[in-house]
Write a protein that holds these residues in place. Structure first.
Motif, mmCIF file in Angstrom:
data_model
loop_
_atom_site.group_PDB
_atom_site.id
_atom_site.type_symbol
_atom_site.label_atom_id
_atom_site.label_comp_id
_atom_site.label_asym_id
_atom_site.label_seq_id
_atom_site.Cartn_x
_atom_site.Cartn_y
_atom_site.Cartn_z
ATOM 1 N N ARG A 243 0.825 -1.215 0.000
ATOM 2 C CA ARG A 243 0.000 0.000 0.000
ATOM 3 C C ARG A 243 0.855 1.258 0.000
ATOM 4 N NH1 ARG A 243 -2.847 -3.047 3.850
ATOM 5 N NH2 ARG A 243 -1.845 -1.822 5.509
ATOM 6 N N GLN A 244 1.857 1.264 0.847
ATOM 7 C CA GLN A 244 2.752 2.420 0.952
ATOM 8 C C GLN A 244 4.175 1.937 0.670
ATOM 9 O OE1 GLN A 244 2.137 4.014 4.872
ATOM 10 N NE2 GLN A 244 0.227 5.049 4.284
ATOM 11 N N PRO A 245 4.596 2.024 -0.579
ATOM 12 C CA PRO A 245 5.881 1.433 -0.974
ATOM 13 C C PRO A 245 7.034 1.891 -0.091
ATOM 14 C CG PRO A 245 4.691 2.218 -2.887
ATOM 15 C CD PRO A 245 3.937 2.708 -1.689
ATOM 16 N N LYS A 246 7.603 0.921 0.616
ATOM 17 C CA LYS A 246 8.762 1.224 1.456
ATOM 18 C C LYS A 246 9.555 -0.055 1.668
ATOM 19 C CE LYS A 246 6.046 0.690 5.702
ATOM 20 N NZ LYS A 246 5.621 1.322 6.971
ATOM 21 N N GLU A 247 10.829 0.124 1.894
ATOM 22 C CA GLU A 247 11.725 -1.013 2.091
ATOM 23 C C GLU A 247 11.684 -1.451 3.544
ATOM 24 O OE1 GLU A 247 15.913 -1.830 0.114
ATOM 25 O OE2 GLU A 247 16.134 -0.525 1.874
ATOM 26 N N MET A 248 11.563 -2.773 3.767
ATOM 27 C CA MET A 248 11.576 -3.344 5.109
ATOM 28 C C MET A 248 12.522 -4.545 5.073
ATOM 29 S SD MET A 248 7.465 -3.165 5.929
ATOM 30 C CE MET A 248 7.661 -3.638 7.647
ATOM 31 N N LEU A 249 13.551 -4.498 5.902
ATOM 32 C CA LEU A 249 14.616 -5.514 5.861
ATOM 33 C C LEU A 249 14.661 -6.333 7.140
ATOM 34 C CD1 LEU A 249 17.496 -3.334 4.354
ATOM 35 C CD2 LEU A 249 15.789 -4.688 3.131
ATOM 36 N N GLY A 250 15.084 -7.603 6.982
ATOM 37 C CA GLY A 250 15.375 -8.457 8.123
ATOM 38 C C GLY A 250 14.167 -8.846 8.953
ATOM 39 N N ILE A 251 13.014 -9.028 8.319
ATOM 40 C CA ILE A 251 11.822 -9.469 9.063
ATOM 41 C C ILE A 251 11.939 -10.968 9.329
ATOM 42 C CG2 ILE A 251 9.310 -9.623 8.998
ATOM 43 C CD1 ILE A 251 9.349 -7.364 6.917
ATOM 44 N N GLU A 252 11.940 -11.337 10.599
ATOM 45 C CA GLU A 252 12.086 -12.742 10.975
ATOM 46 C C GLU A 252 10.713 -13.396 11.071
ATOM 47 O OE1 GLU A 252 15.017 -14.301 11.487
ATOM 48 O OE2 GLU A 252 16.224 -12.491 11.148
ATOM 49 N N GLY A 253 10.609 -14.632 10.561
ATOM 50 C CA GLY A 253 9.335 -15.331 10.631
ATOM 51 C C GLY A 253 9.505 -16.822 10.463
ATOM 52 N N PHE A 264 12.731 -18.198 8.453
ATOM 53 C CA PHE A 264 13.190 -17.368 7.338
ATOM 54 C C PHE A 264 13.431 -15.938 7.786
ATOM 55 C CE2 PHE A 264 8.511 -17.024 7.091
ATOM 56 C CZ PHE A 264 8.348 -15.648 7.093
ATOM 57 N N SER A 265 14.211 -15.248 6.965
ATOM 58 C CA SER A 265 14.404 -13.804 7.084
ATOM 59 C C SER A 265 13.895 -13.201 5.785
ATOM 60 C CB SER A 265 15.877 -13.465 7.296
ATOM 61 O OG SER A 265 16.074 -12.060 7.276
ATOM 62 N N LEU A 266 13.088 -12.123 5.883
ATOM 63 C CA LEU A 266 12.423 -11.559 4.709
ATOM 64 C C LEU A 266 12.829 -10.104 4.503
ATOM 65 C CD1 LEU A 266 10.266 -11.446 2.454
ATOM 66 C CD2 LEU A 266 8.562 -11.005 4.261
ATOM 67 N N ASN A 267 13.212 -9.787 3.249
ATOM 68 C CA ASN A 267 13.463 -8.405 2.836
ATOM 69 C C ASN A 267 12.374 -7.982 1.850
ATOM 70 O OD1 ASN A 267 15.804 -8.303 4.350
ATOM 71 N ND2 ASN A 267 17.146 -8.778 2.626
ATOM 72 N N LEU A 268 11.706 -6.865 2.128
ATOM 73 C CA LEU A 268 10.671 -6.320 1.251
ATOM 74 C C LEU A 268 11.214 -5.066 0.572
ATOM 75 C CD1 LEU A 268 7.594 -6.558 3.671
ATOM 76 C CD2 LEU A 268 8.227 -8.171 1.863
ATOM 77 N N SER A 269 11.109 -5.032 -0.763
ATOM 78 C CA SER A 269 11.613 -3.872 -1.511
ATOM 79 C C SER A 269 10.606 -3.489 -2.582
ATOM 80 C CB SER A 269 12.958 -4.191 -2.177
ATOM 81 O OG SER A 269 13.919 -4.582 -1.221
ATOM 82 N N PRO A 270 10.265 -2.180 -2.713
ATOM 83 C CA PRO A 270 9.370 -1.744 -3.788
ATOM 84 C C PRO A 270 9.969 -2.084 -5.149
ATOM 85 C CG PRO A 270 9.648 -0.009 -2.156
ATOM 86 C CD PRO A 270 10.653 -1.059 -1.829
ATOM 87 N N LEU A 271 9.126 -2.543 -6.057
ATOM 88 C CA LEU A 271 9.548 -2.869 -7.409
ATOM 89 C C LEU A 271 9.270 -1.661 -8.297
ATOM 90 C CD1 LEU A 271 10.621 -5.162 -9.231
ATOM 91 C CD2 LEU A 271 8.253 -5.836 -9.610
ATOM 92 N N LEU A 284 12.109 -11.173 -0.881
ATOM 93 C CA LEU A 284 13.271 -12.054 -0.931
ATOM 94 C C LEU A 284 13.413 -12.765 0.413
ATOM 95 C CD1 LEU A 284 15.585 -12.927 -2.826
ATOM 96 C CD2 LEU A 284 17.008 -11.195 -1.722
ATOM 97 N N PHE A 285 13.134 -14.071 0.416
ATOM 98 C CA PHE A 285 13.209 -14.877 1.632
ATOM 99 C C PHE A 285 14.553 -15.601 1.692
ATOM 100 C CE2 PHE A 285 8.748 -14.555 0.565
ATOM 101 C CZ PHE A 285 8.084 -14.457 1.775
ATOM 102 N N THR A 286 15.161 -15.617 2.868
ATOM 103 C CA THR A 286 16.353 -16.428 3.115
ATOM 104 C C THR A 286 15.965 -17.580 4.029
ATOM 105 O OG1 THR A 286 17.829 -14.514 2.914
ATOM 106 C CG2 THR A 286 18.706 -16.470 4.027
ATOM 107 N N ASP A 287 16.154 -18.803 3.551
ATOM 108 C CA ASP A 287 15.816 -20.004 4.322
ATOM 109 C C ASP A 287 16.892 -20.215 5.387
ATOM 110 O OD1 ASP A 287 15.267 -22.479 5.342
ATOM 111 O OD2 ASP A 287 14.984 -23.472 3.409
#
Length: 522
Positions: A243-253, A264-271, A284-287
Motif C-alpha cells: 500500500r505504501q511502498p517502502k523497504e523493510m529488511l530483516g523481518i524474521e518469521g 526465514f528472514s524476509l526483505n521487502l523492496s518496492p519494485l 526475498l526470503f532467506t531459508d
C-alpha cells in the motif's frame, strides 16, 4: 499511351513483388533482377552503404546480375557517389565519353548507364546501377519507370533493415528474459514479486519448491496464498509495503505447512519500473533453516579436514595430505582392509652403544637420524606409523593404495636410507656413533588400517600378520642390509638387483619363508 500503360503495369507488378518480401537479402535480389529484366539492361549492380549514418562511408557491391566483371566497391570520394548523396537524384550517362560520372559504367564494354539512389527522406541506403552496351539505351520512358521503382525500392530496403533490427532487438529481449529467468531459477534464496494489487507476478523455482506452490500461484493474492502458513505480523508487513511502498529488511518469521517448518528472514523492496514508477513489491526470503544445516555440514567438513591434517601432516607428504583433505572418505572410520608394504628399520648395536652415553646425547643422535630417515620415507610417499625406541615403522599403501607402486616406493626408500648411512655426506652417526648401522626388513601383504586407541587418545596405525613378518625380517637383516620377501619381490620386476638368501623361520609361520637381499636399484 500504350507504352505508358505498359510501364505502369510493369511498375505495379515489380512493386507488388517488393511489398511481399521483408527479408533484406531477398529484396536486394528482387530489385536487381526486376530492373534488369524489365529494362532489358546488360548489367545490374546494387551497391549498399557500409554505414548508413556516415556520409563518408564507401559503398560495397551487394548484388550483381550479368556476365561482366564489376568493381567490388564505389568510393565515397567519387563524384558520382558524392553527387547522388547530395542531390538524391538519378544520373544518366547516354554514351561513353569524358565525364565526371564516367564510373557509372561498371565495365569497359558498357556504353550507357543509369545510377539511381535507393533512399528515404533521411538516409541513402545504396545505389542501383544499370548498364547497357548500346549507347542512348536509357530513354525517358525507361528513366520514369526506373526512377519510380528505385524510390519504392529504397523505402522497402529501409523498412526491411528496420524490421531486421526490430527482430534482432526482440530476440535480444527474449534471450535477456530467458537469462534472467535462469538466474532467478538458480537462486538459493526464495524470490516472489507482486503487482500493485498484491497479486503474485513471479516466483522462482526455489520459492515454488520450499513453499510447496505446486499450483501456479501467479495472479493470486499473496496474503491469500500465505494466510495459513505465516503469522499475521508477516502478512500485515507485506500488505503495508504494497500500500505504501517502502523497504523493510530483516523481518524474521516462520513458515509452516503440513510437511515442514522453515525459519526465514524476509526483505521487502518496492519494485520500480521506468522513471521510478511503483510497479509492485519484491519479496526475498532467506531459508535460515537450510543455512544452518549447510553451516553445520560445513563445520563437519572443516573438522574432518582438520582431523586428517592433524593425523597425517607430520608423517605423510603434503601431496597425499592434500588429497585426503579433499577426499576425506578415503580414510574410512574404524578399520579398513588394504594391501600394504611395511618397513621396519632398526639400529644395530644401539643397546650396547647407548649404555655408556648420557641420555641427552642419545636423544640428539636419534633425532638427527630420524629427521633424515623420515624425510626419505615421506619423499617416497610413505607413512611413518611410529617410532619404537631406535626403530622406525613405516607403511606404503595407507591411507592411499597403489599396490605395485607402494612396494617399489618402499624398497626405494630403504635403499636410499642405506646409501645415506654409508655416505660421507650424512649429518648423523658422527664421532663415536659412526660405527652404528641399520638393518631394514620389508614385507607386502594384507593389513588392517584405522584409528586405534581410546576416547582420550586415538592413533591411525596398521596391524596384522604382514606387520609381524616385516618386524621379524628386520631382526634377520644385518647392518647395512635390506631384506624383502617373495611377495614384495613380485611387485618389483627388474627394477632392483637382489640376491637370494636362505629361507628363514619366523615366529608365527610353520614353514620357512623365502627372503632376498636388495643389493642396489637398477
Amino acid at each position: 499511351m500504350p507504352a505508358t500503360v505498359h510501364s505502369l503495369d510493369e511498375l505495379t507488378r515489380a512493386g507488388t513483388l517488393l511489398t511481399q518480401e521483408l527479408d533484406f537479402k531477398s529484396l536486394i535480389s528482387i530489385i536487381a533482377e526486376q530492373t534488369l529484366d524489365i529494362s532489358r539492361s546488360d548489367l545490374a549492380c546494387l551497391y549498399l552503404a557500409k554505414d548508413l549514418d556516415d556520409n563518408n562511408s564507401d559503398l560495397q557491391l551487394a548484388y550483381k546480375r550479368g556476365r561482366y566483371d564489376v568493381p567490388p566497391r564505389m568510393a565515397a570520394s567519387s563524384e558520382l557517389v558524392d553527387f547522388i548523396r547530395e542531390s538524391d537524384e538519378t544520373v544518366i550517362l547516354t554514351e561513353r565519353k569524358k565525364s565526371p560520372f564516367l564510373d557509372i559504367l561498371c565495365n569497359e564494354h558498357m556504353q550507357c548507364g543509369i545510377a539511381m539512389p535507393l533512399s528515404t527522406p533521411k538516409i541513402m541506403v545504396g545505389i542501383l546501377v544499370l548498364n547497357s552496351i548500346e549507347p542512348g539505351f536509357y530513354n525517358r520512358e525507361k528513366f520514369n519507370f526506373l526512377d519510380s521503382f528505385s524510390r519504392l525500392a529504397g523505402g522497402m530496403l529501409h523498412n526491411s533493415r528496420m524490421f531486421k533490427q526490430l527482430r534482432d532487438y526482440l530476440r535480444e529481449i527474449e534471450e535477456l528474459h530467458l537469462y534472467q529467468e535462469s538466474i532467478f531459477s538458480s537462486m538459493t534464496n526464495l524470490l516472489i514479486t507482486t503487482d500493485n494489487n498484491g497479486e503474485i507476478r513471479y516466483c522462482n523455482t526455489a520459492a515454488e519448491e520450499r513453499f510447496g506452490l505446486s499450483d501456479d500461484p501467479k495472479g493470486r493474492k499473496i496474503d491469500a496464498v500465505f494466510k495459513d502458513s505465516m503469522n499475521r505480523k508477516i502478512i500485515n508487513a507485506i500488505n503495508s509495503s504494497i500500500r505504501q511502498p517502502k523497504e523493510m529488511l530483516g523481518i524474521e518469521g516462520i513458515f509452516r505447512d503440513e510437511e515442514k517448518e522453515m525459519d526465514f528472514s524476509l526483505n521487502l523492496s518496492p519494485l520500480k519500473g521506468r522513471r521510478g514508477k511503483h510497479q509492485g513489491l519484491t519479496l526475498l526470503f532467506t531459508d535460515q533453516t537450510r543455512e544452518r544445516e549447510l553451516e553445520e555440514k560445513m563445520e563437519r567438513v572443516v573438522e574432518e579436514r582438520r582431523v586428517i591434517k592433524d593425523m597425517f601432516s607430520r608423517y605423510l607428504s603434503q601431496e597425499i595430505v592434500q588429497t585426503l583433505m579433499e577426499q576425506p572418505h578415503l580414510v574410512k572410520p574404524g578399520g579398513d582392509k588394504k594391501e600394504a608394504t611395511i618397513l621396519f628399520a632398526d639400529i644395530r648395536g644401539y643397546t650396547t652403544f647407548s649404555e655408556t652415553k648420557p641420555p641427552e646425547y642419545i636423544i640428539e643422535m636419534l633425532n638427527d637420524y630420524f629427521s633424515e630417515a623420515v624425510e626419505i620415507v615421506v619423499n617416497h610417499r610413505g607413512y611413518i606409523d611410529k617410532f619404537i625406541g631406535d626403530a622406525i615403522m613405516a607403511a606404503w599403501g595407507v591411507p592411499l593404495q597403489t599396490a605395485q607402486q607402494d612396494a617399489i616406493s618402499a624398497v626405494s626408500a630403504a635403499v636410499e636410507i642405506q646409501q645415506l648411512i654409508a655416505s660421507s655426506r650424512r649429518t648423523f652417526f658422527k664421532g663415536d656413533a659412526s660405527v652404528l648401522k641399520v638393518g631394514i626388513g620389508l614385507h607386502t601383504g594384507p593389513i588392517v588400517a584405522g584409528n586405534l586407541g581410546s576416547s582420550r587418545r586415538m592413533n591411525y596405525t596398521v596391524i596384522g600378520d604382514t606387520v609381524n613378518v616385516a618386524a621379524r625380517l628386520e631382526g634377520v637383516a644385518k647392518g647395512g642390509e635390506v631384506i624383502i620377501t617373495q611377495k614384495t619381490l613380485d611387485y618389483l620386476g627388474d627394477l632392483f638387483a637382489v640376491k637370494s638368501l636362505e629361507p628363514v623361520k619366523v615366529k608365527g609361520k610353520a614353514d620357512p619363508i623365502p627372503i632376498y637381499s636388495v643389493l642396489k636399484q637398477n
